[in-house]
Design a protein around this motif. Structure first.
Motif, PDB file in Angstrom:
ATOM      1  N   LYS A 179      31.521  38.153  20.317  1.00 13.23           N
ATOM      2  CA  LYS A 179      32.383  38.126  21.498  1.00 13.23           C
ATOM      3  C   LYS A 179      32.307  39.480  22.194  1.00 13.23           C
ATOM      4  CE  LYS A 179      36.199  37.121  19.392  1.00 13.23           C
ATOM      5  NZ  LYS A 179      37.625  36.774  19.192  1.00 13.23           N
ATOM      6  N   ILE A 180      32.556  39.441  23.500  1.00 14.80           N
ATOM      7  CA  ILE A 180      32.650  40.670  24.269  1.00 14.80           C
ATOM      8  C   ILE A 180      33.949  40.646  25.049  1.00 14.80           C
ATOM      9  CG2 ILE A 180      30.151  40.958  24.477  1.00 14.80           C
ATOM     10  CD1 ILE A 180      30.430  39.948  27.395  1.00 14.80           C
ATOM     11  N   ARG A 181      34.475  41.812  25.326  1.00 12.66           N
ATOM     12  CA  ARG A 181      35.686  41.885  26.145  1.00 12.66           C
ATOM     13  C   ARG A 181      35.282  42.156  27.588  1.00 12.66           C
ATOM     14  NH1 ARG A 181      41.303  45.039  24.680  1.00 12.66           N
ATOM     15  NH2 ARG A 181      42.555  44.051  26.306  1.00 12.66           N
ATOM     16  N   ASP A 217      40.144  39.627  29.221  1.00 11.24           N
ATOM     17  CA  ASP A 217      39.880  38.473  28.370  1.00 11.24           C
ATOM     18  C   ASP A 217      38.646  38.712  27.498  1.00 11.24           C
ATOM     19  OD1 ASP A 217      41.990  37.116  29.500  1.00 11.24           O
ATOM     20  OD2 ASP A 217      40.754  35.936  30.873  1.00 11.24           O
ATOM     21  N   PHE A 218      38.529  37.907  26.448  1.00 12.29           N
ATOM     22  CA  PHE A 218      37.340  37.928  25.605  1.00 12.29           C
ATOM     23  C   PHE A 218      36.475  36.712  25.919  1.00 12.29           C
ATOM     24  CE2 PHE A 218      39.933  40.813  23.113  1.00 12.29           C
ATOM     25  CZ  PHE A 218      39.000  41.721  22.622  1.00 12.29           C
ATOM     26  N   LEU A 219      35.184  36.914  25.911  1.00 15.21           N
ATOM     27  CA  LEU A 219      34.222  35.830  26.084  1.00 15.21           C
ATOM     28  C   LEU A 219      33.481  35.638  24.777  1.00 15.21           C
ATOM     29  CD1 LEU A 219      32.548  33.786  27.735  1.00 15.21           C
ATOM     30  CD2 LEU A 219      31.085  35.697  28.450  1.00 15.21           C
ATOM     31  N   GLU A 238      29.420  36.012  36.754  1.00 15.49           N
ATOM     32  CA  GLU A 238      30.396  36.813  37.493  1.00 15.49           C
ATOM     33  C   GLU A 238      31.812  36.481  37.042  1.00 15.49           C
ATOM     34  OE1 GLU A 238      30.483  38.136  42.005  1.00 15.49           O
ATOM     35  OE2 GLU A 238      31.256  36.100  41.799  1.00 15.49           O
ATOM     36  N   VAL A 239      32.629  37.519  36.952  1.00 21.35           N
ATOM     37  CA  VAL A 239      34.049  37.372  36.664  1.00 21.35           C
ATOM     38  C   VAL A 239      34.819  37.916  37.859  1.00 21.35           C
ATOM     39  CG1 VAL A 239      35.946  38.061  35.167  1.00 21.35           C
ATOM     40  CG2 VAL A 239      33.687  37.597  34.185  1.00 21.35           C
ATOM     41  N   ASN A 281      33.625  29.155  30.241  1.00 21.52           N
ATOM     42  CA  ASN A 281      33.022  29.412  31.545  1.00 21.52           C
ATOM     43  C   ASN A 281      33.527  30.772  32.036  1.00 21.52           C
ATOM     44  OD1 ASN A 281      32.127  29.476  34.221  1.00 21.52           O
ATOM     45  ND2 ASN A 281      32.402  27.276  34.480  1.00 21.52           N
ATOM     46  N   PRO A 282      32.643  31.771  32.177  1.00 20.93           N
ATOM     47  CA  PRO A 282      33.095  33.111  32.576  1.00 20.93           C
ATOM     48  C   PRO A 282      33.858  33.117  33.893  1.00 20.93           C
ATOM     49  CG  PRO A 282      30.820  33.170  31.820  1.00 20.93           C
ATOM     50  CD  PRO A 282      31.197  31.723  31.933  1.00 20.93           C
TER      51      PRO A 282
END
Length: 269
Positions: free
Chosen positions: A228-230, A184-186, A267-268, A176-177
Motif C-alpha cells: 500500500k501507499i499513502r 488516504d491509502f491505496l 490522478e487523485v 479506484n484512485p
C-alpha cells in the motif's frame, strides 16, 4: 602487490559508480495523460491525450521512438482492447476517444532487450546486447518494461480497474484512485506471470515532488504480492514495481540477471 590492489579497487569503484546507475535505475517508461477524468458529452463523447514519459525524471524526461512499442492499447470495461497508433513527436502524444462512461486502461509494452557491461583493455565497455561471446563480463541483464494509465470517464462505479491486461508484470490498484483523497491509502497488488509477485520493491511519486530521479514513497510487496501507499499529495501519480531476479536456465548463457519494471499512472483530485 599494491599496484594490483589499486587496480582492483579502481575497477570496483567504476562498478559501483557506473554500473549501479545503469542497472538499478535504468530507463523507465510510463504513460501520462492530459486529463485522467475527461468529461463525457452526449454528442462528442470524451477524449484525452496520452504521451510517454521515458527515462528517470517524472513526468517527462527523454524521447522514445514509436517503433520501440510492441503494444499500445486502450481497453474499456467491455474487455476488448483497441490498438492505438502512436502520434508523432518525441513524446508520442496521442488522442484517445471514448464513447461511454466508465474506466479505461491505456497500456503499453516496450521492446525487450539485453544490456551488458564488460572490461576490455582496462576499460569499462557498455553493450546493448547479451554477454554471449564477450569476456571480462561485469554484469549482464535482460529487461522488459510495461506501463499502464487509468482513465475514468464521468462518474463511474466500475471495478474494471481490477482487471489485469495480461502484462508479465502488472500493478493492480485495489481501489479506484479517482475516489481517493489526500491522506488516504491505496492498496496495490503486483502480479508476475499472473501470480502474486512476492517481496519485490514498489516505489511511488507524484508530479512536483522532485525534478530528479527521486520517489516520494518506497515500500515492498508481501507474501501475497500486496502493498500500500499513502496518497501524500493531490495530482497525478506514478507507481513503479521493480523486479530483479537471477536469470532463468534458458537465459543463463546470455545474461546473469533479469529485470522487469511495470508502471501505473493515475490522478487523485
Amino acid at each position: 602487490m599494491r599496484i594490483i590492489q589499486a587496480q582492483i579497487f579502481a575497477i570496483l569503484f567504476m562498478v559501483v559508480f557506473l554500473f549501479v546507475p545503469q542497472v538499478a535505475f535504468s530507463h523507465l517508461v510510463w504513460i501520462n495523460a492530459t486529463d485522467y477524468s475527461p468529461t463525457l458529452y452526449e454528442k462528442f463523447g470524451a477524449h484525452t491525450k496520452v504521451y510517454f514519459g521515458y527515462g528517470h525524471k517524472y513526468p517527462v524526461h527523454d524521447f522514445i521512438k514509436a517503433e520501440r512499442l510492441t503494444e499500445f492499447t486502450c481497453t474499456g470495461q467491455e474487455g476488448k482492447g483497441e490498438k492505438i497508433k502512436p502520434g508523432s513527436g518525441g513524446f508520442l502524444a496521442t488522442k484517445i476517444n471514448m464513447k461511454k462512461t466508465g474506466t479505461y486502461i491505456v497500456s503499453a509494452t516496450v521492446e525487450s532487450g539485453f544490456y551488458t557491461m564488460y572490461m576490455k583493455k582496462g576499460k569499462v565497455c557498455h553493450h546493448a546486447g547479451s554477454m554471449t561471446g564477450l569476456e571480462g563480463v561485469i554484469s549482464s541483464l535482460y529487461h522488459e518494461r510495461y506501463a499502464k494509465a487509468l482513465i475514468n470517464v464521468g462518474e463511474t462505479d466500475s471495478t474494471f480497474f481490477l482487471t489485469p491486461v495480461g502484462h508479465k508484470v502488472e500493478i493492480i490498484p485495489m481501489q479506484n484512485p479517482a475516489k481517493l483523497k489526500t491522506g488516504d491509502f491505496l492498496d496495490l497488488k503486483v502480479l508476475l506471470d499472473g501470480k502474486p509477485a512476492r517481496y519485490f520493491k514498489v516505489y511511488a511519486t507524484y508530479n512536483g515532488f522532485s525534478t530528479d530521479d527521486d520517489f516520494a514513497y518506497a515500500t515492498g510487496t508481501d507474501a501475497k504480492g500486496m502493498t500500500k501507499i499513502r496518497i501524500l499529495h493531490y495530482g497525478s501519480w506514478l507507481v513503479k514495481a521493480d523486479i530483479k531476479m537471477i536469470a532463468p536456465d534458458e537465459l543463463r548463457d546470455k545474461c546473469r540477471q533479469v529485470h522487469y519494471t511495470a508502471t501505473l499512472t493515475f490522478e487523485v483530485e
